[in-house]
Design an enzyme around this catalytic site. Structure first.
Site, short mmCIF file in Angstrom:
data_model
loop_
_atom_site.label_atom_id
_atom_site.label_comp_id
_atom_site.label_asym_id
_atom_site.label_seq_id
_atom_site.Cartn_x
_atom_site.Cartn_y
_atom_site.Cartn_z
N LYS A 16 0.83 -1.21 0.00
CA LYS A 16 0.00 0.00 0.00
C LYS A 16 0.87 1.26 0.00
O LYS A 16 0.63 2.18 -0.77
CB LYS A 16 -0.94 0.03 1.22
CG LYS A 16 -1.92 -1.13 1.28
CD LYS A 16 -2.89 -0.99 2.44
CE LYS A 16 -2.25 -1.10 3.81
NZ LYS A 16 -1.73 -2.43 4.16
N ARG A 91 -9.47 0.70 8.93
CA ARG A 91 -9.10 -0.69 9.20
C ARG A 91 -10.19 -1.43 9.98
O ARG A 91 -10.01 -2.62 10.27
CB ARG A 91 -7.81 -0.71 10.02
CG ARG A 91 -6.53 -0.94 9.21
CD ARG A 91 -5.40 -0.80 10.18
NE ARG A 91 -4.20 -1.47 9.88
CZ ARG A 91 -3.13 -0.90 9.35
NH1 ARG A 91 -3.17 0.34 8.94
NH2 ARG A 91 -2.01 -1.58 9.23
N ARG A 125 11.66 -5.32 4.36
CA ARG A 125 11.32 -3.93 4.03
C ARG A 125 12.19 -2.94 4.81
O ARG A 125 12.51 -3.15 5.97
CB ARG A 125 9.85 -3.75 4.41
CG ARG A 125 9.29 -2.40 4.23
CD ARG A 125 7.81 -2.49 4.13
NE ARG A 125 7.13 -2.67 5.41
CZ ARG A 125 5.81 -2.66 5.53
NH1 ARG A 125 5.04 -2.50 4.47
NH2 ARG A 125 5.26 -2.81 6.71
N ARG A 159 11.30 -0.54 10.32
CA ARG A 159 10.25 -0.32 11.31
C ARG A 159 10.38 -1.30 12.46
O ARG A 159 10.72 -2.47 12.24
CB ARG A 159 8.88 -0.50 10.65
CG ARG A 159 8.44 0.70 9.87
CD ARG A 159 7.23 0.44 9.06
NE ARG A 159 6.16 -0.26 9.78
CZ ARG A 159 4.94 -0.43 9.28
NH1 ARG A 159 4.64 0.07 8.11
NH2 ARG A 159 4.02 -1.07 9.97
N ARG A 170 -0.27 -9.01 13.37
CA ARG A 170 -0.80 -8.01 12.43
C ARG A 170 -1.69 -8.69 11.38
O ARG A 170 -2.72 -8.14 10.99
CB ARG A 170 0.36 -7.25 11.76
CG ARG A 170 1.02 -6.28 12.74
CD ARG A 170 2.38 -5.84 12.29
NE ARG A 170 2.37 -5.00 11.13
CZ ARG A 170 3.45 -4.72 10.40
NH1 ARG A 170 4.63 -5.22 10.73
NH2 ARG A 170 3.36 -3.93 9.37
P1 AMP Z 1 0.88 0.45 9.03
O1 AMP Z 1 2.02 1.39 8.87
O2 AMP Z 1 -0.33 0.86 8.24
O3 AMP Z 1 1.26 -0.99 8.76
O4 AMP Z 1 0.44 0.51 10.57
C1 AMP Z 1 1.34 0.16 11.61
C2 AMP Z 1 0.57 -0.06 12.91
O5 AMP Z 1 -0.09 1.17 13.27
C3 AMP Z 1 -0.55 -1.09 12.85
O6 AMP Z 1 -0.08 -2.41 13.08
C4 AMP Z 1 -1.48 -0.61 13.94
O7 AMP Z 1 -0.98 -0.94 15.24
C5 AMP Z 1 -1.38 0.91 13.79
N1 AMP Z 1 -2.39 1.45 12.84
C6 AMP Z 1 -2.15 2.08 11.66
N2 AMP Z 1 -3.28 2.47 11.06
C7 AMP Z 1 -4.29 2.05 11.87
C8 AMP Z 1 -5.70 2.12 11.79
N3 AMP Z 1 -6.33 2.70 10.76
N4 AMP Z 1 -6.42 1.58 12.82
C9 AMP Z 1 -5.82 1.00 13.88
N5 AMP Z 1 -4.49 0.89 14.01
C10 AMP Z 1 -3.71 1.41 13.02
#
Ligand code: AMP
Length: 212
Positions: A16, A91, A125, A159, A170
């Site tokens: 994404k 999400r 990554r 990360r 996740r």
């Molecule tokens: P991402 O960078 O999108 O993979 O997000 C990393 C982490 O941030 C996720 O594993 C969640 O803990 C948190 N997170 C990001 N976006 C959301 C969302 N829309 N709702 C809930 N948690 C989120």
């Protein structure tokens, strides 16, 4: 209120963020990544960051009220007036319902990648420390190893949650809480499904076609 926004949807590691960076160049829509916003909050030690970190480190979703508040504030900024590209948001169904009250979503691009491919994608990554461009050790390395293609930075970072332990939680969060959203958006007639298990350029082309 933001107009004609796009949602990039899919499991963690589907690409994404990579696609968002590429589509931003073509559409001019700013990328709004809740993950990036939360990592910035963690980095600057704000109250939101301190609360979010516990969930992120465990591979769990941050509570809806925290996320929805972040989005409401973000959409007030001038650059969001012409629509945005959401990356990693919504999400959950409550997040999608909240979004429908504050922005018009014209397309939900679902990038589909089988679970078996996710672990190697996430574990390889890394991003540029200066411009945040996303790379992968095997599938998408910088053209000159050790130097960012976009800003020539030589420092990269990984990360904290991109490891095998967290990725299982996740994926669980994705299947239990996020994937039902695909049906939700399908019933509204705005879900575009894209095969994300191909090379980056092909996927970008398909997304741009779907948006046209
Ligand atoms: P991402 O960078 O999108 O993979 O997000 C990393 C982490 O941030 C996720 O594993 C969640 O803990 C948190 N997170 C990001 N976006 C959301 C969302 N829309 N709702 C809930 N948690 C989120």
């Amino acid at each position: 209120m933001a107009m004609d926004s796009i949602v990039l949807f899919g499991p963690p590691g589907a690409g994404k963020g990579t696609q968002a960076q590429r589509i931003t160049e073509s559409t001019g829509l700013p990328q709004v990544s809740t993950g990036d916003m939360l990592r910035a909050a963690v980095g600057s030690g704000t109250a939101v960051g301190l609360e979010a970190k516990r969930y992120m480190d465990a591979g769990k979703l941050v509570p809806d009220n925290v996320i929805i508040q972040l989005i409401i504030e973000r959409l007030k900024k001038d650059d969001a007036k012409g629509g945005v590209m959401f990356d990693g948001f919504p999400r959950t169904i409550p997040q999608a319902e909240a979004l429908s009250q504050i922005a018009y979503v014209s397309h939900v691009i679902s990038i589909n990648v089988p679970d078996a491919k996710i672990v190697e994608r996430i574990c390889g990554r890394f991003t540029c420390k200066t411009c945040g461009f996303v790379y992968h050790e095997v599938f998408n390395p910088p053209l000159v190893i050790g130097s960012c293609d976009h800003c020539n930075e030589t420092d990269f970072k990984k990360r904290a949650d991109d490891n095998e332990d967290t990725v299982i939680s996740r994926l669980e969060a994705y299947h239990n809480q996020t994937s039902p959203l695909a049906e939700w958006y399908k019933s509204k007639g705005i879900l575009c499904e894209i095969d994300g298990d191909r090379n980056i350029e092909e996927i970008t082309q398909d997304i741009l076609e779907a948006l046209n």
